[in-house]
Design an enzyme around this catalytic site. Structure first.
Site, PDB file in Angstrom:
ATOM      1  N   GLY A 189       0.840  -1.199   0.000  1.00 43.32           N
ATOM      2  CA  GLY A 189       0.000   0.000   0.000  1.00 43.32           C
ATOM      3  C   GLY A 189       0.867   1.238   0.000  1.00 43.32           C
ATOM      4  O   GLY A 189       1.997   1.205  -0.491  1.00 43.32           O
ATOM      5  N   SER A 190       0.343   2.312   0.576  1.00 54.89           N
ATOM      6  CA  SER A 190       1.061   3.579   0.500  1.00 54.89           C
ATOM      7  C   SER A 190       2.209   3.634   1.514  1.00 54.89           C
ATOM      8  O   SER A 190       2.231   2.898   2.504  1.00 54.89           O
ATOM      9  CB  SER A 190       0.088   4.732   0.767  1.00 54.89           C
ATOM     10  N   GLY A 232       2.236   2.167   5.315  1.00 53.96           N
ATOM     11  CA  GLY A 232       3.253   1.126   5.505  1.00 53.96           C
ATOM     12  C   GLY A 232       4.212   1.460   6.633  1.00 53.96           C
ATOM     13  O   GLY A 232       4.516   0.613   7.478  1.00 53.96           O
ATOM     14  N   CYS A 278       2.262   0.422  -8.862  1.00 54.41           N
ATOM     15  CA  CYS A 278       3.444   0.864  -8.101  1.00 54.41           C
ATOM     16  C   CYS A 278       4.687   0.810  -8.986  1.00 54.41           C
ATOM     17  O   CYS A 278       5.644   1.527  -8.738  1.00 54.41           O
ATOM     18  CB  CYS A 278       3.614   0.004  -6.869  1.00 54.41           C
ATOM     19  N   GLN A 301      -9.069   9.213  -5.732  1.00 51.51           N
ATOM     20  CA  GLN A 301      -7.855   9.085  -6.536  1.00 51.51           C
ATOM     21  C   GLN A 301      -7.880  10.089  -7.689  1.00 51.51           C
ATOM     22  O   GLN A 301      -6.852  10.688  -8.032  1.00 51.51           O
ATOM     23  CB  GLN A 301      -7.711   7.652  -7.059  1.00 51.51           C
ATOM     24  N   GLU A 332       4.676  10.220  -5.613  1.00 51.58           N
ATOM     25  CA  GLU A 332       3.901   9.274  -6.418  1.00 51.58           C
ATOM     26  C   GLU A 332       2.498   9.835  -6.695  1.00 51.58           C
ATOM     27  O   GLU A 332       1.781  10.205  -5.763  1.00 51.58           O
ATOM     28  CB  GLU A 332       3.771   7.957  -5.651  1.00 51.58           C
TER      29      GLU A 332
HETATM   30  P1  NAD Z   1      -3.277   2.439   1.510  1.00 53.41           P
HETATM   31  O1  NAD Z   1      -1.995   2.528   2.230  1.00 53.41           O
HETATM   32  O2  NAD Z   1      -4.253   3.520   1.660  1.00 53.41           O
HETATM   33  O3  NAD Z   1      -4.044   1.101   1.944  1.00 53.41           O
HETATM   34  C1  NAD Z   1      -3.452  -0.165   1.839  1.00 53.41           C
HETATM   35  C2  NAD Z   1      -4.141  -1.093   2.824  1.00 53.41           C
HETATM   36  O4  NAD Z   1      -3.844  -0.684   4.158  1.00 53.41           O
HETATM   37  C3  NAD Z   1      -5.661  -1.096   2.706  1.00 53.41           C
HETATM   38  O5  NAD Z   1      -6.159  -2.406   2.915  1.00 53.41           O
HETATM   39  C4  NAD Z   1      -6.064  -0.174   3.839  1.00 53.41           C
HETATM   40  O6  NAD Z   1      -7.383  -0.396   4.295  1.00 53.41           O
HETATM   41  C5  NAD Z   1      -5.044  -0.546   4.898  1.00 53.41           C
HETATM   42  N1  NAD Z   1      -4.851   0.450   5.955  1.00 53.41           N
HETATM   43  C6  NAD Z   1      -5.101   1.791   5.892  1.00 53.41           C
HETATM   44  N2  NAD Z   1      -4.796   2.371   7.083  1.00 53.41           N
HETATM   45  C7  NAD Z   1      -4.331   1.391   7.891  1.00 53.41           C
HETATM   46  C8  NAD Z   1      -3.841   1.363   9.234  1.00 53.41           C
HETATM   47  N3  NAD Z   1      -3.780   2.461   9.987  1.00 53.41           N
HETATM   48  N4  NAD Z   1      -3.435   0.170   9.745  1.00 53.41           N
HETATM   49  C9  NAD Z   1      -3.469  -0.949   8.998  1.00 53.41           C
HETATM   50  N5  NAD Z   1      -3.942  -0.994   7.734  1.00 53.41           N
HETATM   51  C10 NAD Z   1      -4.359   0.165   7.175  1.00 53.41           C
HETATM   52  O7  NAD Z   1      -2.914   2.174  -0.031  1.00 53.41           O
HETATM   53  P2  NAD Z   1      -3.930   2.110  -1.287  1.00 53.41           P
HETATM   54  O8  NAD Z   1      -4.413   3.493  -1.571  1.00 53.41           O
HETATM   55  O9  NAD Z   1      -4.931   1.014  -1.088  1.00 53.41           O
HETATM   56  O10 NAD Z   1      -2.950   1.620  -2.447  1.00 53.41           O
HETATM   57  C11 NAD Z   1      -2.187   2.493  -3.227  1.00 53.41           C
HETATM   58  C12 NAD Z   1      -0.739   2.455  -2.790  1.00 53.41           C
HETATM   59  O11 NAD Z   1      -0.259   1.115  -2.842  1.00 53.41           O
HETATM   60  C13 NAD Z   1       0.183   3.241  -3.692  1.00 53.41           C
HETATM   61  O12 NAD Z   1       1.054   4.028  -2.929  1.00 53.41           O
HETATM   62  C14 NAD Z   1       0.989   2.171  -4.426  1.00 53.41           C
HETATM   63  O13 NAD Z   1       2.250   2.534  -4.846  1.00 53.41           O
HETATM   64  C15 NAD Z   1       1.033   1.093  -3.413  1.00 53.41           C
HETATM   65  N6  NAD Z   1       1.312  -0.207  -4.036  1.00 53.41           N
HETATM   66  C16 NAD Z   1       2.562  -0.734  -3.877  1.00 53.41           C
HETATM   67  C17 NAD Z   1       2.889  -1.950  -4.472  1.00 53.41           C
HETATM   68  C18 NAD Z   1       4.254  -2.538  -4.289  1.00 53.41           C
HETATM   69  O14 NAD Z   1       4.389  -3.742  -4.432  1.00 53.41           O
HETATM   70  N7  NAD Z   1       5.262  -1.768  -3.970  1.00 53.41           N
HETATM   71  C19 NAD Z   1       1.932  -2.625  -5.225  1.00 53.41           C
HETATM   72  C20 NAD Z   1       0.669  -2.056  -5.372  1.00 53.41           C
HETATM   73  C21 NAD Z   1       0.366  -0.841  -4.751  1.00 53.41           C
END
Ligand code: NAD
Length: 481
Positions: A228-229, A233, A284, A331, A383
């Site tokens: 995720g973001s 993360g 990503c 988004q 990003e």
């Molecule tokens: P996000 O960080 O908003 O959410 C990712 C996940 O984390 C979701 O399931 C969300 O509900 C959960 N989450 C949110 N807050 C949390 C918390 N406080 N504690 C635990 N979990 C929580 O990301 P997104 O908007 O769903 O995805 C887009 C991002 O993902 C982009 O930054 C993209 O680059 C990244 N991404 C990275 C890869 C990689 O392999 N590097 C692959 C795909 C996407």
């Protein structure tokens, strides 16, 4: 509209959530895809308890039982790729071909790990002491928490859940709130086709702040795999570190694609279009910084804009669509903010970046290309996660390498060149975890290690045989014989 609520899966039972959420189709916002249970912290704790109680049973299952379970899941995913791909595209907005491709990939990942179960191996070392045997074995971690983003709603869960189960862990899976449909369909197949003992696999849908947080902070969850973001993360990383849990973070990217004077122009344009704009730029690994050598710059920009004009942005399920809508209103707003920022910083918009009207009300945005950008502009540092790419003009190869590596991220990078010398040098000097030569920065094989460096990734690699590093714990045993 579907009225029956798709439930969470806990301890082998389908159970109602604390509340209900609805997901809508980004190609047509009047189309409600379905109703989905949303868990709270209490229900999440129940799922974690179920996984905790099941871990001894699953760890004791034979390798063949685990392999068979994964094989059946993979086979069903592959057989239903068209239907699952359609659901994915309707829910997330990537084109039908992309959706079907992703569903098939999820199936192949399960089948790959069905084989990996049987290939698990240990080591025997000579001891420095007489009469002593040294054995190195790998054991499951226990309960693994899996938290995933919305942009690959089948493939990313698959590439975490399959190795977790393969190596004998039990799973608590929390998908992104935006795309519960694909996750639920995957969970239903795992629950049924896998014929897993109750509690081995659990699905808890709901908000990250409640469900995700409860998973990340539970002392019973030994390892967390997150994609995720960066912001989310890093927060999860700190939580895990504080309680001594293992953590794997896959986060953002700002991936460079270098185009040298000697590149084949057609190849370079195809690679840039595919890497920057397919999947609506929501990858990503997408190429967002196009670093172009001076003497090919104008020809490249001209060929890019000509090719971009032929791309059809429309309903994800419509035949002939090249690029689907942006996945959500939020988004879309983020993409538009970055487009405005780029213009305010002095970048020149040479194509796209406009909101589009289609037959159905969706989040349609034409792919945007900026020129006259510098690597220190926000558009080149942060990003965007949308169909937005910028061109950075450089004087030679050395400057190209330096600009490519000048970023806080390090997931993927690419170069278009016909020179073996530059290709080999770039593979060596790129500071990204994955390097592509004359192929798009996005689009990777499922049996090869996946991951980045710097701010993009933290912890062991995902996928392929490298996945076992995260999903197992090493034990060294000494025996006096
Ligand atoms: P996000 O960080 O908003 O959410 C990712 C996940 O984390 C979701 O399931 C969300 O509900 C959960 N989450 C949110 N807050 C949390 C918390 N406080 N504690 C635990 N979990 C929580 O990301 P997104 O908007 O769903 O995805 C887009 C991002 O993902 C982009 O930054 C993209 O680059 C990244 N991404 C990275 C890869 C990689 O392999 N590097 C692959 C795909 C996407």
């Amino acid at each position: 509209m579907t009225t029956s609520v798709h439930k969470n899966f806990i301890a082998g039972e389908w159970v109602e959530g604390a509340t209900v959420g609805f997901n809508t189709n980004p190609s047509d916002t009047t189309d409600v895809v379905g109703a989905y249970a949303r868990a709270d912290a209490t229900q999440t704790a129940q799922a974690i308890d179920a996984a905790w109680d099941a871990k001894a049973v699953w760890a004791r299952c034979t390798a063949e039982q685990r392999s068979d379970a994964l094989d059946r899941i993979g086979t069903e995913l592959l057989a239903r790729r068209d239907e699952l791909g359609q659901l994915l595209s309707r829910e997330e907005g990537k084109t039908l071909a992309e959706g079907i491709g992703e569903a098939a990939r999820a199936g192949r990942i399960f089948r790959f790990f069905a084989g990996e179960v049987l290939r698990a191996s240990g080591e025997r070392l000579p001891s420095i002491r007489p009469g002593v045997d040294v054995e190195v074995t790998r054991e499951p971690e226990g309960v693994v928490g899996i938290i995933t983003p919305w942009n690959f709603p089948l493939a990313i869960p698959a590439w975490k859940i399959a190795p977790a189960l393969a190596f004998g862990n039990t799973v608590v899976f929390k998908p992104a709130d935006l795309v519960p449909g694909s996750a639920w369909a995957l969970a239903e197949i795992i629950a049924r086709a896998g014929a897993l003992p109750a509690g081995v696999f659990n699905l808890v849908m709901g908000p990250g702040s409640k469900v995700g947080h409860a998973i990340a902070s539970s002392r019973k969850v030994r390892a967390i795999s997150f994609t995720g973001s960066v912001e989310t993360g890093r927060g999860i990383g700190v939580t895990c570190l504080q309680r001594g849990a293992k953590v794997q973070l896959e986060m953002g990217g700002k991936n460079p694609l270098v185009i040298l004077n000697d590149a084949d122009l057609d190849t370079a344009v195809s690679v840039a279009i595919q890497g920057s704009f397919y999947s609506t730029g929501q990858r990503c690994t997408g190429s967002s910084r196009l670093i172009v050598e001076e003497s090919i710059h104008d020809a490249f920009v001209e060929a890019m804009t000509a090719r971009m004009a032929t791309l059809r942005v429309d309903h994800a399920l419509k035949e002939g669509t090249d690029i689907g809508p942006v996945a959500s209103q939020e988004q879309l707003e983020q993409d538009c903010r970055y487009i405005e920022t780029a213009i305010a910083e002095g970048a020149k918009r040479v194509a796209g970046g406009q909101l589009l009207t289609r037959d159905t009300a969706g989040y349609y945005l034409s792919p945007a290309l900026f020129t006259q950008t510098q690597n220190d502009m926000r558009i080149n540092r942060e990003e965007v996660f949308g169909p937005v790419a910028s061109v950075i003009r450089v004087k030679d190869y050395e400057e190209a390498v330096s600009v490519a590596n000048d970023t806080d991220f390090g997931l993927s990078s690419g170069i278009c060149t016909t020179s073996l010398k530059y290709a080999a040098d770039f593979k060596r000097r790129s500071s990204a975890g994955m390097v592509m030569v004359n192929v798009a920065t996005a689009g990777v094989d499922y049996h090869a290690p996946f991951g980045g460096r710097k701010g993009s990734s933290y912890g062991p690699r995902e996928q392929g045989s490298y996945a076992r590093e995260f999903y197992t714990s090493v034990k060294t045993a000494y025996t006096l014989s």
